[in-house]
Scaffold this motif. Structure first.
Motif, short mmCIF file in Angstrom:
data_model
loop_
_atom_site.label_atom_id
_atom_site.label_comp_id
_atom_site.label_asym_id
_atom_site.label_seq_id
_atom_site.Cartn_x
_atom_site.Cartn_y
_atom_site.Cartn_z
N PRO A 133 0.80 -1.24 0.00
CA PRO A 133 0.00 0.00 0.00
C PRO A 133 0.83 1.29 0.00
O PRO A 133 0.45 2.28 -0.60
CB PRO A 133 -0.82 -0.09 1.28
CG PRO A 133 -0.81 -1.52 1.67
CD PRO A 133 0.46 -2.10 1.13
N LEU A 134 1.98 1.28 0.68
CA LEU A 134 2.81 2.48 0.75
C LEU A 134 4.27 2.10 0.49
O LEU A 134 4.84 1.30 1.24
CB LEU A 134 2.67 3.17 2.10
CG LEU A 134 3.37 4.51 2.28
CD1 LEU A 134 2.90 5.52 1.23
CD2 LEU A 134 3.11 5.06 3.68
N VAL A 135 4.83 2.66 -0.57
CA VAL A 135 6.19 2.33 -1.00
C VAL A 135 6.97 3.62 -1.21
O VAL A 135 6.45 4.58 -1.79
CB VAL A 135 6.18 1.52 -2.31
CG1 VAL A 135 7.59 1.29 -2.83
CG2 VAL A 135 5.46 0.19 -2.12
N VAL A 136 8.22 3.63 -0.76
CA VAL A 136 9.13 4.73 -1.02
C VAL A 136 10.31 4.18 -1.80
O VAL A 136 10.94 3.20 -1.39
CB VAL A 136 9.64 5.39 0.29
CG1 VAL A 136 10.68 6.46 0.00
CG2 VAL A 136 8.47 5.98 1.07
N VAL A 137 10.60 4.80 -2.95
CA VAL A 137 11.73 4.37 -3.79
C VAL A 137 12.80 5.45 -3.75
O VAL A 137 12.55 6.61 -4.11
CB VAL A 137 11.28 4.12 -5.24
CG1 VAL A 137 12.48 3.74 -6.10
CG2 VAL A 137 10.21 3.04 -5.29
N ASP A 138 13.98 5.06 -3.30
CA ASP A 138 15.15 5.93 -3.25
C ASP A 138 15.86 5.84 -4.60
O ASP A 138 16.44 4.81 -4.93
CB ASP A 138 16.07 5.48 -2.11
CG ASP A 138 17.38 6.25 -2.04
OD1 ASP A 138 17.48 7.33 -2.64
OD2 ASP A 138 18.31 5.74 -1.37
N CYS A 139 15.79 6.91 -5.38
CA CYS A 139 16.48 6.96 -6.67
C CYS A 139 17.85 7.58 -6.44
O CYS A 139 17.95 8.73 -5.98
CB CYS A 139 15.66 7.79 -7.66
SG CYS A 139 14.00 7.14 -7.93
N TRP A 140 18.90 6.84 -6.75
CA TRP A 140 20.26 7.23 -6.39
C TRP A 140 21.24 6.78 -7.47
O TRP A 140 20.86 6.12 -8.44
CB TRP A 140 20.62 6.60 -5.05
CG TRP A 140 20.75 5.10 -5.15
CD1 TRP A 140 19.75 4.19 -5.23
CD2 TRP A 140 21.97 4.36 -5.26
NE1 TRP A 140 20.26 2.91 -5.37
CE2 TRP A 140 21.63 3.00 -5.39
CE3 TRP A 140 23.31 4.72 -5.25
CZ2 TRP A 140 22.58 1.99 -5.50
CZ3 TRP A 140 24.26 3.71 -5.36
CH2 TRP A 140 23.88 2.37 -5.48
N ALA A 141 22.51 7.12 -7.28
CA ALA A 141 23.59 6.63 -8.14
C ALA A 141 24.86 6.49 -7.29
O ALA A 141 25.03 7.21 -6.29
CB ALA A 141 23.84 7.58 -9.30
N GLU A 142 25.71 5.60 -7.69
CA GLU A 142 26.94 5.28 -6.95
C GLU A 142 27.84 6.50 -6.77
O GLU A 142 28.46 6.68 -5.73
CB GLU A 142 27.70 4.16 -7.66
CG GLU A 142 28.91 3.66 -6.92
CD GLU A 142 28.59 3.01 -5.58
OE1 GLU A 142 29.34 3.24 -4.61
OE2 GLU A 142 27.60 2.28 -5.51
#
Length: 130
Positions: free
Chosen positions: A44-53
């Motif tokens: 129901p609730l998702v957080v996606v961390d968009c990142w790069a090395e």
């Protein structure tokens, strides 16, 4: 149905929900273009961390996400998406600055947070979705 049966039914539903939430990931899951849609629609609730090395601020946010994943298990599921490796999803959501946190409610994009925010700020924003 008598009152006792209603109470039993309601309690069994609560127990089932608690058991399901206990099986939610307690750590941030690595996700990709291939499994992104399935991941954000599974909970129901998702957080996606968009990142790069190579991103310094991303390296500061990463441990915060890991910590929140454990603290908020059963309420929020966290994922990590490497934007260099998963450019289709990054383009789809117009990620132009990282770190970016995408918040999904019932599979739909509900909010985004851009920049290396402190843990308290992230928690405060997520409270609105609980």
């Amino acid at each position: 149905m008598d009152e006792l049966e209603e109470i039993r039914k309601r309690r069994m539903e609560e127990i089932r929900t608690d058991l399901e939430k206990a099986n939610w990931p307690a750590e941030a899951m690595i996700i990709s273009d291939a499994d992104f849609e399935d991941f954000v629609s599974r909970y129901p609730l998702v957080v996606v961390d968009c990142w790069a090395e190579w991103c310094g601020p991303c390296k500061r946010v990463g441990p915060i996400i890991d910590s929140l994943a454990g603290q908020m298990q059963g309420d929020v599921v966290f994922g990590k998406l490497d934007t260099d490796q998963n450019q289709l999803t990054a383009r789809k959501f117009q990620i132009t600055a990282i770190p970016t946190l995408l918040v999904f409610k019932n599979g739909q994009l509900a909010d985004r947070m851009v920049g290396a925010l402190p843990k308290a700020n992230i928690q405060e924003k997520l409270k609105a979705f609980l």
